[in-house]
Design a protein around this motif. Structure first.
Motif, PDB file in Angstrom:
ATOM      1  N   ASN A  69      38.575  -2.095  -6.756  1.00 31.16           N
ATOM      2  CA  ASN A  69      37.125  -1.957  -6.838  1.00 31.16           C
ATOM      3  C   ASN A  69      36.805  -0.499  -7.094  1.00 31.16           C
ATOM      4  OD1 ASN A  69      36.215  -4.729  -5.965  1.00 31.16           O
ATOM      5  ND2 ASN A  69      37.534  -4.158  -4.258  1.00 31.16           N
ATOM      6  N   ALA A  70      35.949  -0.240  -8.063  1.00 35.73           N
ATOM      7  CA  ALA A  70      35.533   1.120  -8.373  1.00 35.73           C
ATOM      8  C   ALA A  70      34.012   1.153  -8.414  1.00 35.73           C
ATOM      9  CB  ALA A  70      36.106   1.575  -9.709  1.00 35.73           C
ATOM     10  N   LYS A  71      33.437   2.275  -7.985  1.00 34.33           N
ATOM     11  CA  LYS A  71      31.984   2.437  -8.014  1.00 34.33           C
ATOM     12  C   LYS A  71      31.668   3.823  -8.525  1.00 34.33           C
ATOM     13  CE  LYS A  71      27.628   1.504  -6.885  1.00 34.33           C
ATOM     14  NZ  LYS A  71      26.914   2.323  -7.838  1.00 34.33           N
ATOM     15  N   PHE A  72      31.029   3.871  -9.671  1.00 30.82           N
ATOM     16  CA  PHE A  72      30.518   5.115 -10.234  1.00 30.82           C
ATOM     17  C   PHE A  72      29.006   4.881 -10.347  1.00 30.82           C
ATOM     18  CE2 PHE A  72      34.900   4.713 -11.660  1.00 30.82           C
ATOM     19  CZ  PHE A  72      35.420   5.944 -11.286  1.00 30.82           C
ATOM     20  N   CYS A  73      28.481   4.709 -11.547  1.00 29.49           N
ATOM     21  CA  CYS A  73      27.111   4.222 -11.718  1.00 29.49           C
ATOM     22  C   CYS A  73      27.144   2.711 -11.501  1.00 29.49           C
ATOM     23  CB  CYS A  73      26.607   4.553 -13.127  1.00 29.49           C
ATOM     24  SG  CYS A  73      25.055   3.751 -13.575  1.00 29.49           S
ATOM     25  N   ASN A  74      28.098   2.074 -12.156  1.00 33.93           N
ATOM     26  CA  ASN A  74      28.290   0.636 -12.057  1.00 33.93           C
ATOM     27  C   ASN A  74      29.406   0.307 -11.077  1.00 33.93           C
ATOM     28  OD1 ASN A  74      26.553  -0.713 -14.233  1.00 33.93           O
ATOM     29  ND2 ASN A  74      27.431   1.049 -15.292  1.00 33.93           N
ATOM     30  N   MET A  76      32.742  -1.891 -10.551  1.00 35.45           N
ATOM     31  CA  MET A  76      33.796  -2.537 -11.333  1.00 35.45           C
ATOM     32  C   MET A  76      34.774  -3.179 -10.355  1.00 35.45           C
ATOM     33  SD  MET A  76      34.886   0.552 -13.866  1.00 35.45           S
ATOM     34  CE  MET A  76      33.688   1.537 -14.721  1.00 35.45           C
ATOM     35  N   SER A  77      35.288  -4.334 -10.711  1.00 31.95           N
ATOM     36  CA  SER A  77      36.293  -4.958  -9.854  1.00 31.95           C
ATOM     37  C   SER A  77      37.136  -5.940 -10.653  1.00 31.95           C
ATOM     38  CB  SER A  77      35.632  -5.670  -8.667  1.00 31.95           C
ATOM     39  OG  SER A  77      34.839  -6.733  -9.120  1.00 31.95           O
ATOM     40  N   GLY A  78      38.331  -6.172 -10.133  1.00 31.67           N
ATOM     41  CA  GLY A  78      39.229  -7.130 -10.757  1.00 31.67           C
ATOM     42  C   GLY A  78      40.648  -6.946 -10.284  1.00 31.67           C
ATOM     43  N   SER A  79      41.525  -7.737 -10.851  1.00 32.12           N
ATOM     44  CA  SER A  79      42.927  -7.640 -10.487  1.00 32.12           C
ATOM     45  C   SER A  79      43.573  -6.485 -11.241  1.00 32.12           C
ATOM     46  CB  SER A  79      43.658  -8.950 -10.787  1.00 32.12           C
ATOM     47  OG  SER A  79      43.566  -9.243 -12.154  1.00 32.12           O
ATOM     48  N   TYR A  80      44.686  -6.035 -10.716  1.00 30.14           N
ATOM     49  CA  TYR A  80      45.393  -4.917 -11.336  1.00 30.14           C
ATOM     50  C   TYR A  80      46.889  -5.090 -11.160  1.00 30.14           C
ATOM     51  CZ  TYR A  80      46.297  -3.016  -6.680  1.00 30.14           C
ATOM     52  OH  TYR A  80      46.739  -2.847  -5.388  1.00 30.14           O
ATOM     53  N   GLY A  89      44.486  -2.605 -15.368  1.00 32.44           N
ATOM     54  CA  GLY A  89      43.691  -3.742 -14.939  1.00 32.44           C
ATOM     55  C   GLY A  89      42.604  -4.079 -15.929  1.00 32.44           C
ATOM     56  N   LYS A  90      42.122  -5.261 -15.805  1.00 30.00           N
ATOM     57  CA  LYS A  90      40.968  -5.734 -16.577  1.00 30.00           C
ATOM     58  C   LYS A  90      39.858  -5.928 -15.559  1.00 30.00           C
ATOM     59  CE  LYS A  90      43.142  -6.086 -20.499  1.00 30.00           C
ATOM     60  NZ  LYS A  90      42.939  -5.104 -21.524  1.00 30.00           N
ATOM     61  N   LEU A  91      38.877  -5.026 -15.584  1.00 27.83           N
ATOM     62  CA  LEU A  91      37.833  -5.044 -14.573  1.00 27.83           C
ATOM     63  C   LEU A  91      36.513  -5.534 -15.143  1.00 27.83           C
ATOM     64  CD1 LEU A  91      38.520  -1.577 -12.883  1.00 27.83           C
ATOM     65  CD2 LEU A  91      39.552  -3.797 -12.377  1.00 27.83           C
ATOM     66  N   ALA A  92      35.842  -6.360 -14.378  1.00 27.58           N
ATOM     67  CA  ALA A  92      34.473  -6.758 -14.710  1.00 27.58           C
ATOM     68  C   ALA A  92      33.555  -5.664 -14.191  1.00 27.58           C
ATOM     69  CB  ALA A  92      34.157  -8.089 -14.049  1.00 27.58           C
ATOM     70  N   THR A 100      21.353  10.202 -14.598  1.00 28.63           N
ATOM     71  CA  THR A 100      21.708  11.297 -13.689  1.00 28.63           C
ATOM     72  C   THR A 100      22.747  10.808 -12.706  1.00 28.63           C
ATOM     73  OG1 THR A 100      19.891  10.725 -12.211  1.00 28.63           O
ATOM     74  CG2 THR A 100      19.455  12.419 -13.861  1.00 28.63           C
ATOM     75  N   PRO A 101      23.591  11.647 -12.244  1.00 25.15           N
ATOM     76  CA  PRO A 101      23.760  13.027 -12.703  1.00 25.15           C
ATOM     77  C   PRO A 101      24.360  13.071 -14.111  1.00 25.15           C
ATOM     78  CG  PRO A 101      25.469  12.516 -11.129  1.00 25.15           C
ATOM     79  CD  PRO A 101      24.557  11.312 -11.198  1.00 25.15           C
ATOM     80  N   ALA A 102      24.148  14.187 -14.754  1.00 29.43           N
ATOM     81  CA  ALA A 102      24.673  14.365 -16.114  1.00 29.43           C
ATOM     82  C   ALA A 102      26.184  14.179 -16.115  1.00 29.43           C
ATOM     83  CB  ALA A 102      24.316  15.756 -16.632  1.00 29.43           C
ATOM     84  N   GLY A 103      26.678  13.451 -17.092  1.00 35.06           N
ATOM     85  CA  GLY A 103      28.122  13.254 -17.242  1.00 35.06           C
ATOM     86  C   GLY A 103      28.695  12.067 -16.495  1.00 35.06           C
ATOM     87  N   LEU A 104      27.892  11.415 -15.645  1.00 33.94           N
ATOM     88  CA  LEU A 104      28.406  10.285 -14.865  1.00 33.94           C
ATOM     89  C   LEU A 104      28.896   9.152 -15.763  1.00 33.94           C
ATOM     90  CD1 LEU A 104      29.017   8.737 -12.295  1.00 33.94           C
ATOM     91  CD2 LEU A 104      26.594   8.100 -12.177  1.00 33.94           C
ATOM     92  N   MET A 105      28.159   8.842 -16.806  1.00 35.47           N
ATOM     93  CA  MET A 105      28.574   7.753 -17.689  1.00 35.47           C
ATOM     94  C   MET A 105      29.849   8.122 -18.446  1.00 35.47           C
ATOM     95  SD  MET A 105      26.531   5.422 -16.803  1.00 35.47           S
ATOM     96  CE  MET A 105      27.229   4.177 -17.847  1.00 35.47           C
ATOM     97  N   ASP A 106      30.040   9.399 -18.746  1.00 35.35           N
ATOM     98  CA  ASP A 106      31.282   9.843 -19.384  1.00 35.35           C
ATOM     99  C   ASP A 106      32.468   9.600 -18.454  1.00 35.35           C
ATOM    100  OD1 ASP A 106      29.907  10.694 -21.663  1.00 35.35           O
ATOM    101  OD2 ASP A 106      29.676  12.746 -20.888  1.00 35.35           O
ATOM    102  N   ILE A 107      32.286   9.928 -17.173  1.00 31.54           N
ATOM    103  CA  ILE A 107      33.353   9.709 -16.184  1.00 31.54           C
ATOM    104  C   ILE A 107      33.663   8.224 -16.085  1.00 31.54           C
ATOM    105  CG2 ILE A 107      33.940   9.849 -13.731  1.00 31.54           C
ATOM    106  CD1 ILE A 107      32.187  12.417 -13.619  1.00 31.54           C
ATOM    107  N   GLU A 108      32.624   7.427 -15.947  1.00 30.80           N
ATOM    108  CA  GLU A 108      32.804   5.982 -15.802  1.00 30.80           C
ATOM    109  C   GLU A 108      33.465   5.368 -17.032  1.00 30.80           C
ATOM    110  OE1 GLU A 108      29.737   2.401 -15.779  1.00 30.80           O
ATOM    111  OE2 GLU A 108      29.703   3.541 -13.894  1.00 30.80           O
ATOM    112  N   ASN A 109      33.012   5.761 -18.212  1.00 32.08           N
ATOM    113  CA  ASN A 109      33.598   5.220 -19.446  1.00 32.08           C
ATOM    114  C   ASN A 109      35.057   5.637 -19.602  1.00 32.08           C
ATOM    115  OD1 ASN A 109      31.252   3.878 -20.178  1.00 32.08           O
ATOM    116  ND2 ASN A 109      30.450   5.619 -21.316  1.00 32.08           N
ATOM    117  N   ALA A 110      35.375   6.876 -19.232  1.00 34.42           N
ATOM    118  CA  ALA A 110      36.766   7.338 -19.312  1.00 34.42           C
ATOM    119  C   ALA A 110      37.642   6.558 -18.338  1.00 34.42           C
ATOM    120  CB  ALA A 110      36.844   8.833 -19.024  1.00 34.42           C
ATOM    121  N   PHE A 111      37.133   6.290 -17.142  1.00 35.37           N
ATOM    122  CA  PHE A 111      37.890   5.505 -16.167  1.00 35.37           C
ATOM    123  C   PHE A 111      38.103   4.080 -16.679  1.00 35.37           C
ATOM    124  CE2 PHE A 111      38.336   2.588 -12.654  1.00 35.37           C
ATOM    125  CZ  PHE A 111      39.379   3.159 -11.949  1.00 35.37           C
TER     126      PHE A 111
END
Length: 142
Positions: A69-74, A76-80, A89-92, A100-111
């Motif tokens: 399970n991961a939490k940034f802006c969104n 995400m969860s799934g098996s790994y 893993g393939k996470l939903a 905001t904060p600036a760059g959060l979506m970049d971090i999330e998309n990279a993850f």
């Protein structure tokens, strides 16, 4: 005398088979690896690409019941899978967009892209480092 010898031989043979079965079980038992060490733990993102994450930010990564399970802006969860220090893993995911904060979506998309392709894992003490094939690094701490 022959009967006594036969009983001792049979008892010795049974004991040897039991010992051999125990040794084979121990030899074939999978080693306790990183996945076992991560199970039940929650980590907080402390740095991304060498830059500290702002105080008060609560970006988490947890391993529970063979799920990630991961939490940034969104969320995400799934098996790994975690084999040979490669976490994949393939996470939903929920589909919010956070300005905001600036760059959060970049971090999330990279993850998200990294976990899909596979992240190299290093776990020592309270620090979990995840690195993409493109050398993007996430550092999580307990």
């Amino acid at each position: 005398m022959a009967k006594s010898f036969d009983k001792r031989f049979i008892i010795g043979l049974i004991a040897a088979v039991i010992l051999l079965c125990g040794a084979l079980y121990a030899w074939n038992k999978p080693p306790s690896g990183i996945a076992d060490q991560l199970e039940g733990k929650t980590f907080h993102l402390s740095t991304y690409q060498g830059s500290s994450i702002a105080d008060g930010a609560n970006y988490t990564l947890s391993f529970q019941d063979d799920k990630l399970n991961a939490k940034f802006c969104n969320s995400m969860s799934g098996s790994y899978t975690l084999a040979s220090s490669l976490l994949q893993g393939k996470l939903a995911s929920t589909l919010k967009y956070c300005q905001t904060p600036a760059g959060l979506m970049d971090i999330e998309n990279a993850f998200g892209a990294g976990i899909d392709k596979g992240l190299n894992v290093s776990y020592q003490g309270d620090t979990l480092k995840l690195t993409t094939a493109d050398d993007v690094q996430f550092v999580f701490t307990k």
